[in-house]
Design a protein around this motif. Structure first.
Motif, PDB file in Angstrom:
ATOM      1  N   THR A  40      45.232  41.433  48.484  1.00 46.92           N
ATOM      2  CA  THR A  40      46.005  40.199  48.538  1.00 46.92           C
ATOM      3  C   THR A  40      46.048  39.645  47.120  1.00 46.92           C
ATOM      4  N   VAL A  41      47.248  39.321  46.650  1.00 51.56           N
ATOM      5  CA  VAL A  41      47.413  38.749  45.318  1.00 51.56           C
ATOM      6  C   VAL A  41      48.124  37.408  45.458  1.00 51.56           C
TER       7      VAL A  41
ATOM      8  N   TYR B  49      34.987  42.961  51.549  1.00 54.72           N
ATOM      9  CA  TYR B  49      36.006  42.404  50.662  1.00 54.72           C
ATOM     10  C   TYR B  49      35.351  41.857  49.395  1.00 54.72           C
ATOM     11  N   ILE B  50      36.148  41.804  48.339  1.00 54.57           N
ATOM     12  CA  ILE B  50      35.688  41.261  47.063  1.00 54.57           C
ATOM     13  C   ILE B  50      36.903  40.692  46.347  1.00 54.57           C
ATOM     14  N   GLY B  51      36.719  39.567  45.661  1.00 52.49           N
ATOM     15  CA  GLY B  51      37.870  38.980  44.970  1.00 52.49           C
ATOM     16  C   GLY B  51      37.501  37.804  44.111  1.00 52.49           C
ATOM     17  N   GLY B  52      38.528  37.245  43.504  1.00 53.75           N
ATOM     18  CA  GLY B  52      38.348  36.078  42.651  1.00 53.75           C
ATOM     19  C   GLY B  52      39.517  35.858  41.717  1.00 53.75           C
ATOM     20  N   LEU B  53      39.315  34.920  40.805  1.00 57.55           N
ATOM     21  CA  LEU B  53      40.353  34.606  39.811  1.00 57.55           C
ATOM     22  C   LEU B  53      40.565  35.815  38.900  1.00 57.55           C
TER      23      LEU B  53
ATOM     24  N   LYS C 185      52.756  33.839  37.884  1.00 52.23           N
ATOM     25  CA  LYS C 185      51.684  34.581  37.213  1.00 52.23           C
ATOM     26  C   LYS C 185      50.573  34.883  38.214  1.00 52.23           C
ATOM     27  N   PRO C 186      50.040  36.116  38.228  1.00 53.88           N
ATOM     28  CA  PRO C 186      48.932  36.419  39.135  1.00 53.88           C
ATOM     29  C   PRO C 186      47.683  35.645  38.715  1.00 53.88           C
ATOM     30  N   VAL C 187      47.055  34.960  39.688  1.00 50.93           N
ATOM     31  CA  VAL C 187      45.892  34.131  39.374  1.00 50.93           C
ATOM     32  C   VAL C 187      44.656  34.467  40.207  1.00 50.93           C
ATOM     33  N   TRP C 188      44.855  35.136  41.342  1.00 53.69           N
ATOM     34  CA  TRP C 188      43.732  35.417  42.247  1.00 53.69           C
ATOM     35  C   TRP C 188      44.044  36.671  43.038  1.00 53.69           C
ATOM     36  N   MET C 189      43.009  37.469  43.319  1.00 50.53           N
ATOM     37  CA  MET C 189      43.220  38.622  44.195  1.00 50.53           C
ATOM     38  C   MET C 189      41.949  38.955  44.954  1.00 50.53           C
ATOM     39  N   MET C 190      42.165  39.672  46.070  1.00 51.13           N
ATOM     40  CA  MET C 190      41.060  40.152  46.882  1.00 51.13           C
ATOM     41  C   MET C 190      41.433  41.549  47.366  1.00 51.13           C
ATOM     42  N   VAL C 191      40.475  42.462  47.341  1.00 53.42           N
ATOM     43  CA  VAL C 191      40.667  43.785  47.929  1.00 53.42           C
ATOM     44  C   VAL C 191      39.759  43.886  49.148  1.00 53.42           C
ATOM     45  N   TYR C 192      40.204  44.666  50.139  1.00 48.42           N
ATOM     46  CA  TYR C 192      39.448  44.754  51.382  1.00 48.42           C
ATOM     47  C   TYR C 192      39.602  46.134  52.004  1.00 48.42           C
TER      48      TYR C 192
END
Length: 154
Positions: free
Chosen positions: A59-60, A145-149, A66-73
């Motif tokens: 998820t972006v 899952y893991i993500g952040g700015l 501008k891309p600011v945050w994402m998470m992969v799962y």
């Protein structure tokens, strides 16, 4: 970009996305993945996943393009269980995403003989976690899952 607004957008986009969104707005990509888009004002979210069983995605979130945050799962339903009933419980749990910790579902959600549990570490700028669903005490689903700015240093 304000982190409080980001959290609010994550909760709103989640409810309009996989958990409760209209599947007719989902995009079947040429590579076999599915993209779930959501936009509101200067915010945009794209949730792109491959699956079936098991599944994986990312998820972006974009702010002002501008891309600011994402998470992969990545997750799966155990082979001896039919996924459809499990994903119904998962969607209902995801609709209850905590506003302060918008990482998938709540810490705990119960539905009939199913218990959804979610544990995480960190804040919206850098977090990781794991969610599980058990049925009568036996684990039937698990995802990490893991993500952040992103792109914060210039």
């Amino acid at each position: 970009m304000d982190k409080t607004q980001l959290k609010k957008f994550l909760v709103e986009s989640n409810k309009a996305g996989y958990a409760g969104g209209e599947e007719k707005k989902w995009i079947n990509e040429k590579d076999g993945s599915t993209t779930i888009p959501f936009e509101k004002a200067q915010w945009k979210m794209q949730d792109n996943y491959f699956g079936g069983e098991p599944y994986g995605g990312r998820t972006v979130v974009f702010f002002e393009e501008k891309p600011v945050w994402m998470m992969v799962y990545y997750g799966l339903v155990v082979e001896s269980v039919k996924p459809k009933s499990i994903y119904g419980v998962l969607k209902n749990a995801l609709m209850r995403m905590p506003e302060d910790y918008p990482f998938r579902g709540p810490e705990k959600y119960e539905e009939g003989e199913f218990i959804y549990e979610n544990s995480w570490d960190g804040e919206v700028d850098n977090s990781s976690g794991e969610e599980k669903i058990s049925q009568v005490g036996e684990m039937v689903y698990k995802a990490s899952y893991i993500g952040g700015l992103i792109d914060r240093r210039k």
